[in-house]
Design a protein around this motif. Structure first.
Motif, PDB file in Angstrom:
ATOM      1  N   ASP A  11       0.871  -1.167  -0.134  1.00 14.90           N
ATOM      2  CA  ASP A  11      -0.052  -0.114   0.135  1.00 14.90           C
ATOM      3  C   ASP A  11       0.751   1.131  -0.078  1.00 14.90           C
ATOM      4  N   ALA A  12       1.987   1.113   0.453  1.00  9.44           N
ATOM      5  CA  ALA A  12       2.748   2.553   0.716  1.00  9.44           C
ATOM      6  C   ALA A  12       3.657   2.668  -0.321  1.00  9.44           C
ATOM      7  N   ILE A  42       2.146   2.786   9.634  1.00  5.92           N
ATOM      8  CA  ILE A  42       2.681   4.132   9.907  1.00  5.92           C
ATOM      9  C   ILE A  42       2.364   5.101   8.554  1.00  5.92           C
ATOM     10  N   ARG A  43       1.585   4.534   7.631  1.00 10.02           N
ATOM     11  CA  ARG A  43       1.558   5.267   6.298  1.00 10.02           C
ATOM     12  C   ARG A  43       1.167   6.805   6.472  1.00 10.02           C
ATOM     13  N   ASP A  44      -0.011   6.847   7.436  1.00 17.32           N
ATOM     14  CA  ASP A  44      -0.485   8.137   7.417  1.00 17.32           C
ATOM     15  C   ASP A  44       0.326   9.097   8.078  1.00 17.32           C
ATOM     16  N   PHE A  62       6.491   6.531  -2.980  1.00 18.21           N
ATOM     17  CA  PHE A  62       6.334   5.901  -1.828  1.00 18.21           C
ATOM     18  C   PHE A  62       4.808   6.886  -1.733  1.00 18.21           C
ATOM     19  N   ASP A  63       3.861   6.224  -1.377  1.00 15.15           N
ATOM     20  CA  ASP A  63       2.614   6.806  -1.086  1.00 15.15           C
ATOM     21  C   ASP A  63       2.546   7.286   0.271  1.00 15.15           C
TER      22      ASP A  63
ATOM     23  N   GLY B 204      -5.377   8.830   6.031  1.00 15.42           N
ATOM     24  CA  GLY B 204      -6.148   8.047   4.851  1.00 15.42           C
ATOM     25  C   GLY B 204      -6.335   8.873   3.504  1.00 15.42           C
ATOM     26  N   GLU B 205      -5.937  10.314   3.554  1.00 18.33           N
ATOM     27  CA  GLU B 205      -6.182  11.062   2.436  1.00 18.33           C
ATOM     28  C   GLU B 205      -4.960  10.725   1.586  1.00 18.33           C
TER      29      GLU B 205
END
Lengths: 251, 357
Positions: A11-12, A42-44, A62-63, B204-205
């Protein structure tokens, strides 16, 4: 009919096509960094700091939130983000030209402050983006476009061992040199990267993983030959190993 | 109204920054502004702020770049050689359109120069300094009270236009003491959140990218055109200057900052001698008050630009007034401040038709 997903893009990572050359290890390292971000959830709160060099486009891959830093300055930019937003997770992704030449002051002092950031250091012993010039990490005798007769210690000095230098700084919480030229090494590298993030997340100190990588294009070798060069030459100069681990067992 | 207190210029600007809601300072010691850095080191922890002494001015400006990307008020103070080192980062900050404030307490140059007051960084401050087509907003105070007021104004302009702002002062205003009335405290929670672009929790954005980089020349030109549009808006709305003794003036001085305040003393003396001379003092050096200066110069027999440099703002004065036959320049450099009597002599020679000034 139900489908089972066995393998997918982390996802990242975004769905952008990578700009790296065939046989280059950046793609592998991007993937395992993204997997670690996914696994730690920890993506956000993550901010990636892209350097100048081949991974200048890392912001696009990287998202997570990202900042494009000036050449060598990523650890200072990361420091600014972390001090302004201590709840963020910040990592720099830097090559050896960026980190070991123009950015030596920034990396040494970020490490010594125990800055709560993580650095992924890609060492392929050459400048990629600008077309194969000598790096401080280039091997003795190595022919590059700016050392066309081979690197000569008398003229250009010796390969710079950044991890060996940094391991003496008290602010380091995790430091390991890894490679990603076999599946076993990829698994080991991923564990190291996760620990380097945990050093930050658990408020222990600065974390860095040096990844020995290939540069088939500028080494003038095909991808398979490049792995042999990495295994035979690079690892001899830069032995893999764990230098500092204050993180302990991962839970 | 708050009472007036005697404060040193460098410390007054530091307190003004704290009262403007700034809770982040990255900097490196350099004379003649080190009291600023020291003030922030002891003051910021009192208000739950963060002070960090960087390993260099190069690192300081990049820390500011990272912090500003989160939409947090952030600043540094430095002096001439230190700001030279920051140019690279300022270019990135301008390109990424991030708000922040730089204070340059200018000293004599070039090179290591000396530690005395000077105005020889005008070109660097107003004409870019770093690479690329960009501008900082540059504000030049003439008193310590004005330094305090412009710090607050500087943060507000930086936020309003997402642009770096420089307070261009000098070693004289940094080191001297004057009575000052401080503004009320602004709480960080009441500041603009910059929620449309700053790097807060993504929640989440979509992820956001802050950078001054675009490999596509067509897109990069579009960005540059957008910057210029913003710069025109700033030019239309944010010109600041002051005029003194201009109602009946036959002659006119032009001077900014420390030089402006010295010229007021000169004018009082000149008027006692019967010479009707006034002063035009630009406060916003970028955007420069071209139109306003041209208007003020109409009908003046001579316009005398005085600077603590070998002549930098004079180029903008000439661009503004065009008729260069009426424009004269006198400057001292290397940290020497022209004295009132010296300027009176220059003025009398110019008025007397001596062109060898």
């Amino acid at each position: 009919m139900s489908k089972t997903i066995l393998f997918k893009r982390p996802d990242a990572l975004t769905d952008r096509e990578l700009t790296y050359c065939p046989g280059c290890h950046h793609g592998i390292v991007h993937r395992i960094v993204a997997e670690v971000i996914d696994e730690l959830g920890i993506r956000d709160e993550t901010v990636n700091i892209a350097p100048v060099g081949c991974s200048v486009f890392a912001n696009d891959f990287f998202d997570t939130h990202g900042i494009g830093a000036a050449h060598g300055r990523a650890p200072a930019v990361a420091t600014g983000v972390k001090r302004a937003r201590p709840d963020s997770i910040v990592f720099t992704y830097q090559g050896d030209g960026d980190l070991a030449a123009i950015g030596t002051a920034e990396i040494v002092h970020a490490a010594n402050r125990g800055e709560r950031i993580t650095t992924i250091f890609i060492n392929n012993a050459i400048y990629g983006m600008t077309g194969g010039q000598m790096a401080p990490t280039s091997l003795l005798g190595m022919k590059t476009t700016t050392s066309p007769y081979g690197r000569d210690a008398r003229r250009e000095g010796y390969p710079l061992h950044v991890s060996e230098l940094l391991k003496e700084t008290a602010g380091i919480a995790y430091l390991e040199r890894v490679a990603v030229s076999s599946p076993q090494e990829v698994i080991k590298a991923k564990k190291a990267i996760k620990k380097a993030f945990l050093a930050q997340i658990n408020d222990i100190g600065f974390g860095m993983v040096e990844v020995l990588s290939t540069c088939p294009t500028n080494w003038g070798l095909d991808p398979v030959e490049s792995i042999s060069y990495l295994n035979d030459k690079l690892k001899k100069e830069y032995p893999l190993g764990l230098f500092v681990d204050k993180v302990g067992d991962m839970k | 109204m708050a009472e007036k207190v005697m404060v040193k210029g460098n410390e007054a600007m530091g307190e003004a920054a704290v009262r403007s809601g700034c809770r982040l300072y990255f900097g490196y010691p350099i004379t003649p502004q080190s009291e600023f850095t020291e003030y922030m080191a002891r003051r910021l922890p009192e208000v739950n702020g963060t002070f960090l002494q960087s390993e260099s001015e190069v690192s300081a400006v990049n820390m500011i770049y990272g912090a500003a990307a989160t939409g947090t008020r952030v600043m540094t103070s430095t002096s001439s050689p230190g700001f030279s080192l920051m140019q690279e980062g300022v270019s990135y900050i301008a390109g990424a359109e991030l708000p922040c404030v730089f204070v340059n307490v200018v000293r004599g140059g070039p090179g290591l120069g000396d530690i005395q007051p000077a105005q020889s960084d005008y070109f660097q401050a107003t004409k870019g300094g770093g690479h690329g087509d960009y501008h900082m907003i540059v504000l030049a105070p003439g008193t310590i009270q004005e330094s305090v007021d412009l710090i607050k104004k500087g943060f507000d302009l930086a936020d309003k236009y997402r642009n770096p702002v420089m307070i261009l002062t000098d070693g004289m205003l940094g080191q001297m003491m004057e009575p000052v009335e401080f503004p009320e405290f602004v709480e960080p929670d009441d500041l603009p959140t910059h929620s449309d672009w700053a790097l807060k929790n993504a929640e989440g954005e979509n992820a956001r990218i802050v950078r001054a980089f675009n490999i596509d020349p067509v897109e990069l030109e579009e960005l540059n055109i957008a910057y210029q549009k913003k710069y025109r808006k700033i030019t239309e709305n944010e010109i600041i200057y002051k005029e003194y003794f201009m109602d009946d003036a036959e002659y006119m001085f032009v001077g900014y900052g420390t030089m402006g305040r010295i010229l007021i003393s000169v004018i009082k003396e000149a008027r006692e001698q019967g010479i009707k001379i006034g002063l035009f003092r630009p406060i916003s050096l970028w955007p420069f008050p071209y139109k306003e200066l041209k208007k003020a110069s109409e009908g003046k027999k001579a316009i005398i630009d005085i600077e603590m440099s070998e002549g930098q703002m004079i180029e903008d004065v000439k661009l503004a007034i065009e008729d260069s036959s009426r424009i004269h320049f006198y400057g001292r450099s290397g940290g020497i401040i022209p004295e009132p009597n010296e300027i009176l002599d220059v003025m009398n020679k110019i008025i007397g038709g001596d062109n060898n000034v």
